[in-house]
Motif scaffolding. Structure first.
Motif, short mmCIF file in Angstrom:
data_model
loop_
_atom_site.label_atom_id
_atom_site.label_comp_id
_atom_site.label_asym_id
_atom_site.label_seq_id
_atom_site.Cartn_x
_atom_site.Cartn_y
_atom_site.Cartn_z
N THR A 13 0.81 -1.21 0.00
CA THR A 13 0.00 0.00 0.00
C THR A 13 0.84 1.27 0.00
N MET A 14 2.13 1.13 0.25
CA MET A 14 2.98 2.31 0.40
C MET A 14 3.47 2.88 -0.93
N THR A 78 3.81 8.25 -2.47
CA THR A 78 3.28 9.61 -2.39
C THR A 78 2.88 10.02 -0.97
N GLN A 79 2.34 9.10 -0.18
CA GLN A 79 1.94 9.45 1.19
C GLN A 79 3.16 9.78 2.04
N GLU A 82 4.45 13.21 1.08
CA GLU A 82 3.66 14.28 1.70
C GLU A 82 4.00 14.47 3.18
N ALA A 83 4.15 13.35 3.88
CA ALA A 83 4.49 13.41 5.31
C ALA A 83 5.88 14.02 5.51
N ALA A 109 6.98 4.93 8.63
CA ALA A 109 6.51 4.81 7.25
C ALA A 109 7.70 4.65 6.30
#
Length: 125
Positions: A13-14, A78-79, A82-83, A109
């Motif tokens: 999912t990452m 992408t997550q 952003e973080a 993450a």
């Protein structure tokens, strides 16, 4: 109920491979090189990140989260990108509260993405 196929897809999912490939001009071999480089650099950055926080070395922390932001976007994480961007902005602004509140989640993450990258590289070999 989830099928075996859906569960397998949920494991990853990452990283959005399609996004990563797009950044590499759709060239699989280039994407593989980028993944390998990301993993190699990540071995150092994943250790230095907590060190910089612990030492309150905000200038080096800013550099490292900037790099994580950019390179993570390139591989399709992408997550995480952003973080890391939020951490970079906080560091530039001297907002140590935001850094303190969120850096560990970003680091976790990052470690997850690195593990996923390692798995992707192994699948190609």
């Amino acid at each position: 109920e989830k099928s075996a196929r859906t569960e397998k897809e949920d494991e990853k999912t990452m990283i959005d491979r399609a996004v990563g490939l797009e950044y590499c001009g759709g060239m699989e071999d280039i994407y593989q090189e980028v993944l390998e480089s990301y993993y190699e650099v990540g071995q150092e950055y994943s250790v230095k990140m907590p060190e910089y926080v612990q030492n309150q070395d905000w200038s080096n922390y800013t550099v490292i989260v900037h790099a994580i932001k950019s390179t993570s976007l390139t591989i399709g994480a992408t997550q995480l990108s952003e973080a890391a961007k939020e951490q970079e902005m906080a560091a530039k602004a001297g907002d140590t509260e935001t850094i303190a509140a969120k850096w560990e989640a970003v680091h976790r993450a990052y470690l997850e993405v690195l593990q996923e990258v390692k798995n992707m590289i192994a699948e190609e070999k």
